[in-house]
Design an enzyme around this catalytic site. Structure first.
Site, PDB file in Angstrom:
ATOM      1  CB  SER A 113      -0.944   0.009   1.201  1.00  0.00           C
ATOM      2  OG  SER A 113      -1.892  -1.016   1.054  1.00  0.00           O
ATOM      3  CD  GLU A 280      -6.487   3.712   3.153  1.00  0.00           C
ATOM      4  OE1 GLU A 280      -6.226   4.344   4.186  1.00  0.00           O
ATOM      5  OE2 GLU A 280      -5.907   2.667   2.831  1.00  0.00           O
TER       6      GLU A 280
HETATM    7 MG    MG Z   1      -4.305   1.624   3.330  1.00  0.00          MG
HETATM    8 ZN    ZN Z   2      -2.669  -5.118   2.558  1.00  0.00          ZN
END
Ligand code: MG
Ligand code: ZN
Length: 391
Positions: A113, A280
Site C-alpha cells: 500500500s 481511503e
Molecule cells: Mg491503506
Molecule cells: Zn494489505
C-alpha cells in the site's frame, strides 16, 4: 476373581469416560470450525441502502476540485461482491468513465500500500514500504503538497490511522511505512486543512516526548476525537483523531467514513481556489488478508457510501472531478455464488496477501474522460495533476 471383575468394571468405566471426552473434543472442534467458516466466507445478505443517480454530462472546463477515493485492496471481485450484497447497485456506478490501473511497484510485481499510494500521490514508482520517497529514498512533492502550494485547500480522510501507509504517502516523506511517529510529525510541516482518521497515539504517546496534539492546537487546528463534534465542526483547520490507532470494524465505528468525507468536503469548499481531498476505505484490504467475505462486503459498502457523498457534492458543484480506484487487489478474491434478490454472497480466496492483477478506475465530473483505458498507477497522478494544477 472378585479383583479381576472389579478391574474389568474399572476398565470399562475408564474406556467410557475416555470415549466421551474424545467425542466432546471432536464436536467442539468441529462446531468451532463450522462457525469460523460460516463467519468468513458467506455473507448472508443484509438490508440494502438506496443508490442515487446523478447527471452524467460535465463542463468542458478543467475541474477546480479533485476528490480521489482509494479502496485499499479493492479489485473487481470485492466491488462486485458489494454490488451483489446491495441488491445490484452501488453509487460507484454513477461513474461512466472506467479504466484499469497497473499496480506494480519499482521493486516488486506485487505492490504494497505504501508504494501503491506513493505512485498515486507523486507519479513515481518506488519500492514497497516507501512513504512519499523515490527509490533513492529522497522526498518527492505529492499532489496534495503541490495543490497546497498553489493556494488550494487540502484534506485526508481514512478509516485506518491517518499515519498508515495510504494517507501517509500523500503528506509524509519517510523511508519506511513503519515510522508512524515520524509520519505524524510530518503533518506539522505542512499546511493541510483537514485530516480525519485514527492514530491519536502516534501524535501523543511518542518516544521523543512531543505532544503533537498541543502543537496542532498552537498551529490553529481544532483537534476533535468524537464523530459528532467532527460532523458539527465550524472553521477552517480540523484534525479529527477518532481512534488510538485504526478505527474498528463498521459495526463499531458506524458511518465514520461517509460522515468524515462529507465534513471534509464542507470545510475544504470554503477555499475559493478549490481543493484536493483523498479519502481511503482502508479495511477492504483487511477483509482480503483475512479471507473474510463479510468484512470485504461491509467495507466496500461503507466505502461506496463515502463515494456517494463525493458524487452528490460533485453533481451539485459542477467543478469537481471524482476519481475512485484502488492501490492493489488483496486476497485473490473470486465470486463463487450470490443472489441479487437476497444479497447473499459466497467468496473464495487464493492468498492471504496482495495480488498483481490490475484494479479498476472510475471517474465522474469534468476531466473524467481522461481515465478510460489501461494505464499505469502513476498515470492517474499525471492526469489529476494536469487537470487540477497550473504548470
Ligand atoms: Mg491503506
Ligand atoms: Zn494489505
Amino acid at each position: 476373581r472378585i479383583i479381576i471383575i472389579t478391574r474389568q468394571i474399572m476398565n470399562q468405566k475408564v474406556l467410557t469416560i475416555l470415549c466421551a471426552a474424545v467425542m466432546m473434543l471432536f464436536f467442539s472442534v468441529n462446531s468451532s470450525a463450522q462457525e469460523k467458516s460460516k463467519d468468513v466466507t458467506l455473507y448472508p445478505g443484509r438490508e440494502a441502502y438506496s443508490v442515487k443517480f446523478f447527471p452524467t454530462t460535465f463542463s468542458d472546463k478543467a475541474p477546480k476540485n479533485v476528490i480521489l477515493l482509494i479502496g485499499d485492496g479493492m479489485g473487481v471481485s470485492q466491488l462486485f461482491a458489494g454490488l451483489t450484497a446491495n441488491r445490484g447497485n452501488l453509487f460507484i456506478e454513477n461513474c461512466k468513465y472506467i479504466g484499469f490501473s497497473k499496480t506494480s511497484s519499482a521493486d516488486r510485481y506485487v505492490t504494497d500500500s505504501a508504494a501503491g499510494a506513493t505512485a498515486l500521490s507523486t507519479g513515481t514508482k518506488t519500492y514497497n514500504g516507501a512513504i512519499g520517497v523515490g527509490p533513492d529514498k529522497k522526498p518527492i512533492k505529492t499532489i496534495l503538497e503541490e495543490a497546497s502550494r498553489q493556494g488550494k485547500a487540502t484534506g485526508l480522510v481514512s478509516t485506518s490511522s491517518i499515519t498508515h501507509a495510504t494517507p501517509a504517502s500523500f503528506i509524509a516523506h519517510q523511508p519506511s511505512r513503519s515510522q508512524e511517529e515520524d509520519i505524524a510529525a510530518d503533518f506539522l510541516k505542512t499546511d493541510i486543512d483537514v485530516f480525519i482518521g485514527g492514530g491519536h497515539d502516534f501524535f501523543t504517546k511518542r518516544e521523543d516526548g512531543r505532544n503533537l496534539v498541543h502543537e496542532l492546537i498552537r498551529k490553529g487546528y481544532a483537534v476533535e476525537r468524537e464523530l459528532d463534534r467532527i460532523e458539527n465542526f465550524k472553521g477552517e483547520k480540523l484534525a479529527g483523531l477518532t481512534a488510538p490507532k485504526g478505527n474498528g470494524r463498521v459495526a463499531d465505528r458506524g458511518n465514520m467514513l461517509p460522515v468524515s468525507t462529507q465534513t471534509a468536503i464542507r470545510v475544504l469548499q470554503q477555499n475559493e481556489k478549490g481543493f484536493f481531498l483523498m479519502v481511503e476505505g482502508s479495511f477492504i484490504d483487511s477483509g482480503g488478508h483475512g479471507n473474510n467475505t463479510v468484512q470485504v462486503i461491509e467495507e466496500v459498502l461503507d466505502f461506496d457510501q463515502a463515494v456517494g457523498k463525493a458524487l452528490e457534492f460533485a453533481a451539485a458543484n459542477g467543478e469537481t472531478l471524482v476519481v475512485v480506484t484502488a492501490d492493489h487487489e488483496t486476497g485473490g478474491m473470486a465470486i463463487l455464488d450470490g443472489s441479487f434478490e437476497t444479497g447473499m454472497l459466497k467468496g473464495g480466496f487464493t492468498t492471504g496477501g496482495h495480488t498483481g492483477v490490475m484494479v479498476p478506475i472510475f471517474a465522474y465530473g469534468p476531466g473524467a474522460s481522461e481515465f478510460i483505458g489501461i494505464m499505469e498507477n502513476t498515470d492517474i497522478h499525471a492526469k489529476i495533476k494536469k487537470l487540477l494544477l497550473e504548470e
